[in-house]
Write an enzyme that holds these catalytic residues in place. Structure first.
Site, PDB file in Angstrom:
ATOM      1  CB  CYS A   1      13.863  -8.000   3.846  1.00 39.97           C
ATOM      2  SG  CYS A   1      12.699  -9.774   3.893  1.00 39.97           S
ATOM      3  CB  CYS A  21      11.170  -4.701   1.283  1.00 42.54           C
ATOM      4  SG  CYS A  21      10.410  -5.425  -0.401  1.00 42.54           S
ATOM      5  CB  SER A  45       8.808  -2.597 -13.296  1.00 42.23           C
ATOM      6  OG  SER A  45       8.293  -3.696 -14.001  1.00 42.23           O
ATOM      7  CB  CYS A  48      10.650 -13.319  -1.800  1.00 43.36           C
ATOM      8  SG  CYS A  48      11.484 -11.736  -2.268  1.00 43.36           S
ATOM      9  CG  ASP A  85       9.974  -8.663 -16.173  1.00 44.77           C
ATOM     10  OD1 ASP A  85       9.874  -7.502 -15.947  1.00 44.77           O
ATOM     11  OD2 ASP A  85       8.736  -9.129 -16.410  1.00 44.77           O
ATOM     12  CG  ASP A  86      10.595  -6.158 -12.508  1.00 47.02           C
ATOM     13  OD1 ASP A  86      10.054  -6.690 -11.624  1.00 47.02           O
ATOM     14  OD2 ASP A  86       9.802  -5.925 -13.540  1.00 47.02           O
ATOM     15  CB  CYS A 116      -0.831   0.089   1.310  1.00 44.82           C
ATOM     16  SG  CYS A 116      -1.924  -1.467   1.682  1.00 44.82           S
ATOM     17  CB  CYS A 159       6.431 -11.532   0.612  1.00 43.17           C
ATOM     18  SG  CYS A 159       6.734  -9.783   1.567  1.00 43.17           S
TER      19      CYS A 159
END
Ligand code: 5GP
Ligand code: MG
Length: 446
Positions: free
Chosen positions: A421, A226, A273, A424, A335-336, A6, A372
C-alpha cells in the site's frame, strides 16, 4: 474518530496471561497509550485495561490469574487525549476483540463511537441470530472496508485470528513449546523463546482451540501491505510476509545513496528508526557513519503531542548533538520519513548551531502527501508538509542545503515487494468504497 495503530497478542495454554503480558511489552513500540488483556477464568470472560505503557496500565498481578487462554492489545492514538473508553480489548460476556487497523466505512452501519465497537456489535448480532462465529466473521469481511488484523477470543476457549483480504497490517502465528501464540510481529514470539509458524494470510481466518487450528480463506483481492510497516513502524528484527524489516531498511538506504547521493563527510542517522537506513546509505556511499545525535532515554513521543509548540518542546528534550562530531563537517542527515516536518527542522538547527558546514537531508521513503485510513496516524493534508511544499521549499524551510526523498518505485524496489500500500505517498487508496479524500478527512479528522 481516532485513527490508531496498535499491537495484538494472544496465547492458548498454561500461564497464558503471563505470556500475553510479556508479549504486549515486546510490542510496546506499536502502542503506548493504553494496554489491556482479556482472559477466561472460572467460565467468566474478564477484561482488564488501563492507560499508559503495559506495566503502568496493567498490574503485574493479573498474570497470577489462572487462565488457559488470553488476548491482549496495546494502543496508540493521535488525538493527544486518551480515554479508557477506547482502550482494548473490547468485550461483552461472550467474545472479546483486539483489533489493529481502521474500518473506513463503519459509520454506514449506525452510531458507533469507534470502529471496534462496530465490529463487536456486528459479530455479536450475527451470533445472536444463530450464525457460527466463523460465518459472522465472514459476513463482517464481506461488508467491512479497511484494514484489520485482529484476534477474537470466545468464551468457549477459542482464538480466531483474522487478517483483512488486503493484508494491510501484519499478523503472525507461532508456537511456544506446544502452545499456540498469535502476535502482530514475529519478533515478539521469537524473543519469548517460541517458533514462528507463518504469517496469517491476507483474507484468512484461523480458528484455534487448544493446539488445533482450522483455516479458511475468503476470496482474495490484490494484496496491499502497508509500506510504512517496513519503513518505520515494525521492529527491525521482525519479518513481515517473508521479508526482513531490517534488510528492507538497509536496502532503502542503499537505493537512497544510489539514486540520491550527497557529497558529505559523515552520515548521521536520526535515532532510532532510521539507523539501518543510514547504515545502508553509509556503506554504499563509503561515507563514515557517526552517531552524532543522541536520543534521551525515556523521551516522550513528540509525534502525538497535541500542538506544534508542545511537539517542538519534546523534540528539544529528545535529542542532544555531539558537537565534536559535526563541527566544520558536511553532514548527510538520514531519517526514515518526514510527516509534519517538526523533527527535521529542529534537528537541522541543532546541527547548524553545533558548527556543521553543510546539511543535506536524505529520506528513506517518498514524500508523505496524503492521510492514512488504514491504521497509521498520519494527519490531514494541511498538516503534512510535503502535501503543499515542493522539495526546494522544504529544504529552505528546514534550513538545509538540499533534501531528497526516494520515489515510490525506488521504495518498492528496495523493499522487494510489489504488493504494497502506497496511499500516503500516491493518494491511491486500495479501498473498496472510493470515498473522496475530503469526506474521509472530515470524518476521520473531524
Ligand atoms: P515529523 O516531525 O516530520 O512530524 O515526524 C517525523 C518523525 O516522526 C520521523 O523521525 C519518524 O521516524 C517519526 N514518525 C513517522 N511516523 C510516525 C508515527 O506514526 N508515529 C511516531 N511516533 N513517529 C513517527
Ligand atoms: Mg524518527
Amino acid at each position: 474518530m481516532i485513527k490508531e495503530h496498535c499491537g495484538v497478542f494472544g496465547f492458548i495454554g498454561n500461564n497464558s496471561i503471563k505470556y500475553t503480558y510479556e508479549g504486549l511489552k515486546l510490542l510496546q513500540h506499536r502502542g503506548q497509550e493504553s494496554a489491556g488483556i482479556s482472559y477466561i477464568n472460572a467460565n467468566d470472560l474478564i477484561t482488564q485495561k488501563g492507560l499508559g505503557l503495559v506495566e503502568e496500565a496493567l498490574d503485574e498481578n493479573i498474570t497470577l490469574n489462572d487462565s488457559k487462554i488470553s488476548i491482549g492489545h496495546v494502543r496508540y492514538s493521535t488525538t493527544g487525549k486518551t480515554s479508557l473508553k477506547e482502550a482494548q480489548p473490547l468485550s461483552n460476556e461472550k467474545i472479546s476483540i483486539a483489533f489493529n487497523g481502521t474500518i473506513t466505512n463503519y459509520f454506514e452501519f449506525g452510531k458507533y463511537s469507534t470502529d471496534t465497537e462496530f465490529i463487536l456489535d456486528f459479530i455479536d448480532k450475527d451470533i445472536k441470530e444463530g450464525k457460527s462465529i466463523v460465518s459472522a466473521i465472514k459476513h463482517f469481511m464481506d461488508i467491512a472496508d479497511g484494514a484489520y488484523s485482529m484476534l477474537i477470543m470466545t468464551k468457549e476457549g477459542e482464538i480466531l485470528a483474522v487478517r483483512d483480504p488486503k493484508g494491510f497490517r501484519p499478523l503472525v502465528m507461532g508456537k511456544i513449546g506446544q502452545n499456540l501464540v498469535f502476535s502482530s510481529e514475529d519478533s515478539a514470539i521469537k524473543q519469548l523463546g517460541g517458533k514462528v509458524i507463518r504469517d496469517i494470510k491476507p483474507g484468512e481466518i484461523i480458528r484455534a482451540k487448544n493446539s488445533e487450528i482450522v483455516s479458511e480463506r475468503i476470496e482474495n483481492s490484490r494484496v496491499s501491505t502497508c509500506a510504512f510497516e517496513y519503513i518505520y513502524f515494525s521492529r527491525a528484527d521482525s519479518t513481515i510476509d517473508n521479508i526482513s524489516v531490517y534488510e528492507a531498511r538497509i536496502k532503502l538506504g542503499e537505493v537512497l545513496y544510489d539514486k540520491h547521493p550527497a557529497n558529505a563527510d559523515i552520515v548521521v542517522p536520526v535515532p532510532d528508526s532510521s539507523r539501518p537506513i543510514a547504515i545502508g546509505f553509509s556503506r554504499k556511499g563509503k561515507i563514515p557513519l557517526e552517531e552524532a545525535l543522541i536520543r534521551t532515554i525515556a523521551s516522550k513521543r513528540s509525534f502525538i503531542m497535541p500542538t506544534n509548540d508542545k511537539r517542538n518542546e519534546v523534540i528539544e528534550e529528545k535529542f542532544g548533538v555531539v558537537e565534536n562530531a559535526v563541527r566544520d563537517k558536511r553532514i548527510v542527515l538520514i531519517d526514515d520519513s518526514i510527516v509534519r516536518g517538526n523533527t527535521m527542522k529542529r534537528i537541522v538547527s541543532f546541527i547548524r548551531n553545533a558548527g556543521a558546514k553543510e546539511v543535506h537531508i536524505r529520506i528513506g521513503s517518498p514524500p508523505i502527501k496524503f492521510p492514512c485510513y488504514m491504521g497509521i496516524d498520519f494527519p490531514s493534508r494541511k498538516e503534512l508538509i510535503a502535501s503543499s511544499k515542493s522539495e526546494n521549499d522544504i529544504a529552505q524551510y528546514m534550513g538545509a542545503n538540499s533534501i531528497e526523498y526516494l520515489t515510490v518505485d525506488e521504495m518498492i524496489k528496495a523493499i522487494g515487494r510489489e504488493t504494497l500500500c502506497t496511499a500516503c505517498f500516491s493518494g491511491i487508496y486500495p479501498l473498496r468504497n472510493r470515498y473522496p479524500i475530503d469526506k474521509l478527512e472530515s470524518i476521520f479528522n473531524g
